[in-house]
Design an enzyme around this catalytic site. Sequence first.
Site, PDB file in Angstrom:
ATOM      1  N   GLY A 176       0.846  -1.190   0.000  1.00 54.35           N
ATOM      2  CA  GLY A 176       0.000   0.000   0.000  1.00 54.35           C
ATOM      3  C   GLY A 176       0.874   1.229   0.000  1.00 54.35           C
ATOM      4  N   ILE A 178       2.549   2.821   2.535  1.00 55.42           N
ATOM      5  CA  ILE A 178       3.814   2.651   3.256  1.00 55.42           C
ATOM      6  C   ILE A 178       4.725   1.702   2.495  1.00 55.42           C
ATOM      7  CG2 ILE A 178       4.862   1.746   5.368  1.00 55.42           C
ATOM      8  CD1 ILE A 178       2.309   2.654   6.837  1.00 55.42           C
ATOM      9  N   ARG A 261       1.548  -3.922  12.350  1.00 54.46           N
ATOM     10  CA  ARG A 261       1.068  -4.117  13.710  1.00 54.46           C
ATOM     11  C   ARG A 261       1.676  -5.403  14.246  1.00 54.46           C
ATOM     12  NH1 ARG A 261      -0.029   0.468  13.576  1.00 54.46           N
ATOM     13  NH2 ARG A 261      -1.993   1.533  14.098  1.00 54.46           N
ATOM     14  N   GLU A 290       2.034  -3.708  23.676  1.00 48.70           N
ATOM     15  CA  GLU A 290       2.762  -2.454  23.819  1.00 48.70           C
ATOM     16  C   GLU A 290       2.253  -1.694  25.037  1.00 48.70           C
ATOM     17  OE1 GLU A 290       2.584  -0.231  20.172  1.00 48.70           O
ATOM     18  OE2 GLU A 290       3.383  -1.888  18.971  1.00 48.70           O
ATOM     19  N   HIS A 309       7.573   1.874  18.919  1.00 46.07           N
ATOM     20  CA  HIS A 309       6.455   2.307  18.073  1.00 46.07           C
ATOM     21  C   HIS A 309       6.482   3.824  17.906  1.00 46.07           C
ATOM     22  CE1 HIS A 309       2.038   1.291  16.773  1.00 46.07           C
ATOM     23  NE2 HIS A 309       2.656   2.088  15.911  1.00 46.07           N
TER      24      HIS A 309
END
Length: 315
Positions: A176, A178, A261, A290, A309
Amino acid sequence: MSYWNRETCQPTSQYEGEITREARILALCDPHDAYNKPLYDGPLPEGSKLLAVGSTLADFDNESIINQDPNVIFVSHPNARGPLVELLNKFPSVEWVHTRSAGVDFIASDGLFSSPVQLTNAKGMFSSTLAEYCMMACAYFAKDLPRLMRQKNDVNWEQYPVLEIRGATLGVVGFGDIGRSSAKLAKAYGMKVLGLKRSIPESFSDPYCDEIYDMKGLVELVQKSDYILIATPLTEQTRGLISKEVLQQCKKTAVIINVGRGPIIDEEALIEALTNGDIKGAGLDVMTVEPLPKDSQLWKLDNVLLSPHNMDMTL
């Protein structure tokens, strides 16, 4: 579909055209989140107004807010899934929900998807910086940055061979925005790029992608790749996508890079592969839990590059 992209668009404080409706905004966010200061402190564009900031329904449940008929909810709180549905039920005047992140998994729920609101995200906002992280992670392992730092610390002048990135293959799971931005940089380095998309248009052609696969081609992609970038969103279909069986198909010299993720990768299987030397290393900006628990083995593995992150947190 068109969207704003940092690589090709520039933000502007000038807005043209007639204001047809006022945006009355609720911010479902941490009030102390420094990255939201432009929203909290303003000034906001003409025709928009921030009504309140909070993280629970109680923060918004007062007559002064209710009487203003809020119609927009801006979301950035990591625990927003439940409160968001409560807000939608409390304020039927809401028409639009926007997330600060590209991923919407943290707010996904039946309550949200069954509501008539328009949902938008920050697709395109973080692509360039995450692409830079991808290439940094490639270089980290190709040039053995940990060894460089150890030798500097030890005042040790010892030469050693390094790998070229040029000529290596980058497999992009989730081609996509990214993924494509990462492919663009990879091409500048002289890499071959393999892409994987959920669905491929018949007319697909991209100067930054040498070969494209659908989901059935995942195993072939990882078998051919030296660096494997995970950039797909988290959905029920992608949860656990990079399984123990997929990791077993990787080259022993492969590096996994995850900017999607954490739960997309079977973390226990990844730790096992890293510990046993089944793959070379991993660059992880996202984890299954996280903050990463202090007792996680990932902290102790020398062949893991960890970041909290934050590779999309640009100034």
